[in-house]
Design a protein around this motif. Structure first.
Motif, mmCIF file in Angstrom:
data_model
loop_
_atom_site.group_PDB
_atom_site.id
_atom_site.type_symbol
_atom_site.label_atom_id
_atom_site.label_comp_id
_atom_site.label_asym_id
_atom_site.label_seq_id
_atom_site.Cartn_x
_atom_site.Cartn_y
_atom_site.Cartn_z
ATOM 1 N N GLU A 263 0.828 -1.204 0.000
ATOM 2 C CA GLU A 263 0.000 0.000 0.000
ATOM 3 C C GLU A 263 0.867 1.260 0.000
ATOM 4 O O GLU A 263 0.561 2.244 -0.687
ATOM 5 C CB GLU A 263 -0.925 0.000 1.216
ATOM 6 C CG GLU A 263 -2.014 -1.062 1.153
ATOM 7 C CD GLU A 263 -2.891 -1.039 2.399
ATOM 8 O OE1 GLU A 263 -2.631 -0.185 3.281
ATOM 9 O OE2 GLU A 263 -3.813 -1.865 2.479
ATOM 10 N N ASP A 264 1.962 1.236 0.767
ATOM 11 C CA ASP A 264 2.845 2.402 0.829
ATOM 12 C C ASP A 264 3.506 2.667 -0.519
ATOM 13 O O ASP A 264 3.629 3.816 -0.952
ATOM 14 C CB ASP A 264 3.926 2.194 1.899
ATOM 15 C CG ASP A 264 3.358 2.249 3.305
ATOM 16 O OD1 ASP A 264 2.280 2.849 3.475
ATOM 17 O OD2 ASP A 264 3.990 1.691 4.218
ATOM 18 N N ILE A 265 3.953 1.603 -1.188
ATOM 19 C CA ILE A 265 4.604 1.772 -2.487
ATOM 20 C C ILE A 265 3.596 2.266 -3.525
ATOM 21 O O ILE A 265 3.914 3.133 -4.349
ATOM 22 C CB ILE A 265 5.253 0.449 -2.931
ATOM 23 C CG1 ILE A 265 6.432 0.121 -1.994
ATOM 24 C CG2 ILE A 265 5.741 0.538 -4.378
ATOM 25 C CD1 ILE A 265 7.068 -1.225 -2.242
ATOM 26 N N ALA A 266 2.391 1.750 -3.464
ATOM 27 C CA ALA A 266 1.350 2.210 -4.383
ATOM 28 C C ALA A 266 1.046 3.693 -4.146
ATOM 29 O O ALA A 266 0.858 4.457 -5.100
ATOM 30 C CB ALA A 266 0.090 1.367 -4.203
ATOM 31 N N TRP A 267 1.000 4.080 -2.888
ATOM 32 C CA TRP A 267 0.768 5.496 -2.562
ATOM 33 C C TRP A 267 1.898 6.379 -3.089
ATOM 34 O O TRP A 267 1.661 7.436 -3.678
ATOM 35 C CB TRP A 267 0.645 5.663 -1.042
ATOM 36 C CG TRP A 267 0.637 7.095 -0.591
ATOM 37 C CD1 TRP A 267 -0.433 7.934 -0.541
ATOM 38 C CD2 TRP A 267 1.774 7.851 -0.153
ATOM 39 N NE1 TRP A 267 -0.049 9.177 -0.102
ATOM 40 C CE2 TRP A 267 1.305 9.156 0.142
ATOM 41 C CE3 TRP A 267 3.126 7.562 0.014
ATOM 42 C CZ2 TRP A 267 2.166 10.160 0.600
ATOM 43 C CZ3 TRP A 267 3.973 8.557 0.460
ATOM 44 C CH2 TRP A 267 3.491 9.842 0.749
ATOM 45 N N ALA A 268 3.143 5.934 -2.898
ATOM 46 C CA ALA A 268 4.286 6.711 -3.355
ATOM 47 C C ALA A 268 4.266 6.861 -4.877
ATOM 48 O O ALA A 268 4.536 7.940 -5.418
ATOM 49 C CB ALA A 268 5.583 6.046 -2.906
ATOM 50 N N ARG A 269 3.940 5.787 -5.553
ATOM 51 C CA ARG A 269 3.863 5.837 -7.020
ATOM 52 C C ARG A 269 2.803 6.834 -7.470
ATOM 53 O O ARG A 269 3.024 7.629 -8.391
ATOM 54 C CB ARG A 269 3.556 4.450 -7.564
ATOM 55 C CG ARG A 269 3.445 4.373 -9.085
ATOM 56 C CD ARG A 269 3.206 2.941 -9.557
ATOM 57 N NE ARG A 269 3.165 2.872 -11.014
ATOM 58 C CZ ARG A 269 2.076 3.113 -11.739
ATOM 59 N NH1 ARG A 269 0.929 3.437 -11.128
ATOM 60 N NH2 ARG A 269 2.127 3.032 -13.058
ATOM 61 N N LEU B 92 6.961 14.783 -8.893
ATOM 62 C CA LEU B 92 8.042 15.069 -7.958
ATOM 63 C C LEU B 92 8.505 13.770 -7.298
ATOM 64 O O LEU B 92 7.738 12.809 -7.221
ATOM 65 C CB LEU B 92 7.585 16.056 -6.875
ATOM 66 C CG LEU B 92 7.284 17.489 -7.320
ATOM 67 C CD1 LEU B 92 6.613 18.266 -6.180
ATOM 68 C CD2 LEU B 92 8.564 18.187 -7.773
ATOM 69 N N PRO B 93 9.750 13.733 -6.810
ATOM 70 C CA PRO B 93 10.209 12.547 -6.085
ATOM 71 C C PRO B 93 9.386 12.327 -4.819
ATOM 72 O O PRO B 93 8.828 13.265 -4.242
ATOM 73 C CB PRO B 93 11.663 12.871 -5.735
ATOM 74 C CG PRO B 93 12.058 13.961 -6.673
ATOM 75 C CD PRO B 93 10.813 14.747 -6.932
ATOM 76 N N CYS B 94 9.323 11.077 -4.393
ATOM 77 C CA CYS B 94 8.625 10.733 -3.155
ATOM 78 C C CYS B 94 9.535 9.825 -2.338
ATOM 79 O O CYS B 94 10.210 8.952 -2.880
ATOM 80 C CB CYS B 94 7.312 10.020 -3.467
ATOM 81 S SG CYS B 94 6.264 9.751 -2.022
ATOM 82 N N VAL B 95 9.585 10.038 -1.032
ATOM 83 C CA VAL B 95 10.504 9.314 -0.160
ATOM 84 C C VAL B 95 9.725 8.496 0.863
ATOM 85 O O VAL B 95 8.795 8.997 1.491
ATOM 86 C CB VAL B 95 11.454 10.294 0.571
ATOM 87 C CG1 VAL B 95 12.355 9.534 1.530
ATOM 88 C CG2 VAL B 95 12.284 11.081 -0.431
#
Length: 234
Positions: A2-8, A16-19
Motif C-alpha cells: 500500500e505504501d509503495i502504491a501510494w508513493a507511485r 516530484l520525487p517521493c521518499v
C-alpha cells in the motif's frame, strides 16, 4: 504494498520525487553470494587484500581509501597518519589521489584503494588520470561486483573490462588478477615502475564482522595526513 502504491501515485500526480523513510533493521540482512570466481577459484576478502597492500609498501607510501567498508577496514587494521579516508564521497577517491600525486615529489607513491561501484560512478576520472599521467599514482580497484557498503546490490562490473578501459584512458600499465599471488606481484611491479598504474583484482563480497567506523574526525585525518606528506593544504 500500500505504501509503495501510494508513493507511485504521488509521483505520477505531482511529478516530484517521493521518499519512504524506513527504520533501521526493516530489511533482512543481505546474504553475500558464493565467494568464488567463474573458474571456481576461491576469492580473497577485502580485508586480506588491504592487509596485503600494507605488507607490500614502505612507510612513505600514502593510502587513500574509498568511502564505506574500504575505509572502515583500513581503519580497523591500521589507523595511521598516511591514511586518508574519503568519507561519504563515493567515486571521488581517484580524483583526490590524483590531486595528491600532483602535489608531492614523484618518488613518493600514492595508492588509491577503490571499488568497482565507485569507479563506475566516476569513470571520467580515469580519463583525467590518463591525460595527466602522474608517475606516482597506483589505482587499485577491488571488484566484488556489488555495492557492499549499501547492502550488496549488484554492480555492472561483471560486464566491464577495467584493464582495457585503463589502457584506453592513458594509464601506462594495467593488470587484472584473482589470486593473492598475482595481485601482490602486480602491486610490487607498479611500485617499481612509473605510473599511472591500474590494478584490478576480484575479491569476495562481504566484510569483516563488527566492522568499526573511524573514530577520528575528517579534519583531524586531513591535518595528520598533510603533515605526513610534508605539505600544508589550505
Amino acid at each position: 504494498d500500500e505504501d509503495i502504491a501510494w508513493a507511485r501515485q504521488q509521483m505520477l500526480e505531482k511529478q516530484l520525487p517521493c521518499v519512504l523513510v524506513l527504520p533501521k533493521g526493516y530489511f533482512l540482512p543481505h546474504a553475500p553470494s558464493s565467494p568464488k570466481a567463474d573458474g571456481g577459484e576461491l576469492l580473497k576478502s577485502r580485508y586480506e587484500t588491504i592487509h596485503a597492500i600494507r605488507a607490500c609498501i614502505g612507510p612513505e607510501v600514502a593510502l587513500v581509501a574509498t568511502t564505506g567498508h574500504t575505509s572502515r577496514e583500513l581503519f580497523a587494521q591500521d589507523d595511521a597518519d598516511r591514511n586518508l579516508y574519503i568519507v561519504g564521497s563515493m567515486g571521488c577517491v581517484s580524483s583526490v589521489a590524483l590531486g595528491i600525486a600532483d602535489s608531492i615529489p614523484k618518488n613518493r607513491k600514492v595508492i588509491a584503494i577503490d571499488g568497482d561501484g565507485s569507479v563506475l560512478m566516476r569513470m571520467e576520472a580515469l580519463a583525467t588520470i590518463g591525460h595527466r599521467k602522474p608517475e606516482n599514482i597506483i589505482h587499485v580497484v577491488l571488484d566484488n561486483q556489488v555495492y557492499d557498503s549499501t547492502g550488496g546490490q549488484k554492480t555492472l562490473s561483471s560486464h566491464i573490462d577495467f584493464v582495457k578501459i585503463g589502457l584506453a584512458c592513458g594509464y601506462r600499465s594495467a593488470s587484472s588478477s584473482i589470486s593473492m599471488q598475482d595481485f601482490t606481484k602486480s602491486l610490487a611491479s607498479a611500485l617499481r615502475a612509473p605510473g599511472p598504474s591500474l590494478i584490478h583484482t576480484r575479491i569476495a563480497p562481504g566484510s569483516m564482522d563488527n566492522l568499526p567506523r573511524p573514530d577520528v574526525t575528517p579534519p583531524v585525518v586531513k591535518h595528520r595526513f598533510t603533515k605526513f606528506l610534508g605539505k600544508s593544504f589550505q
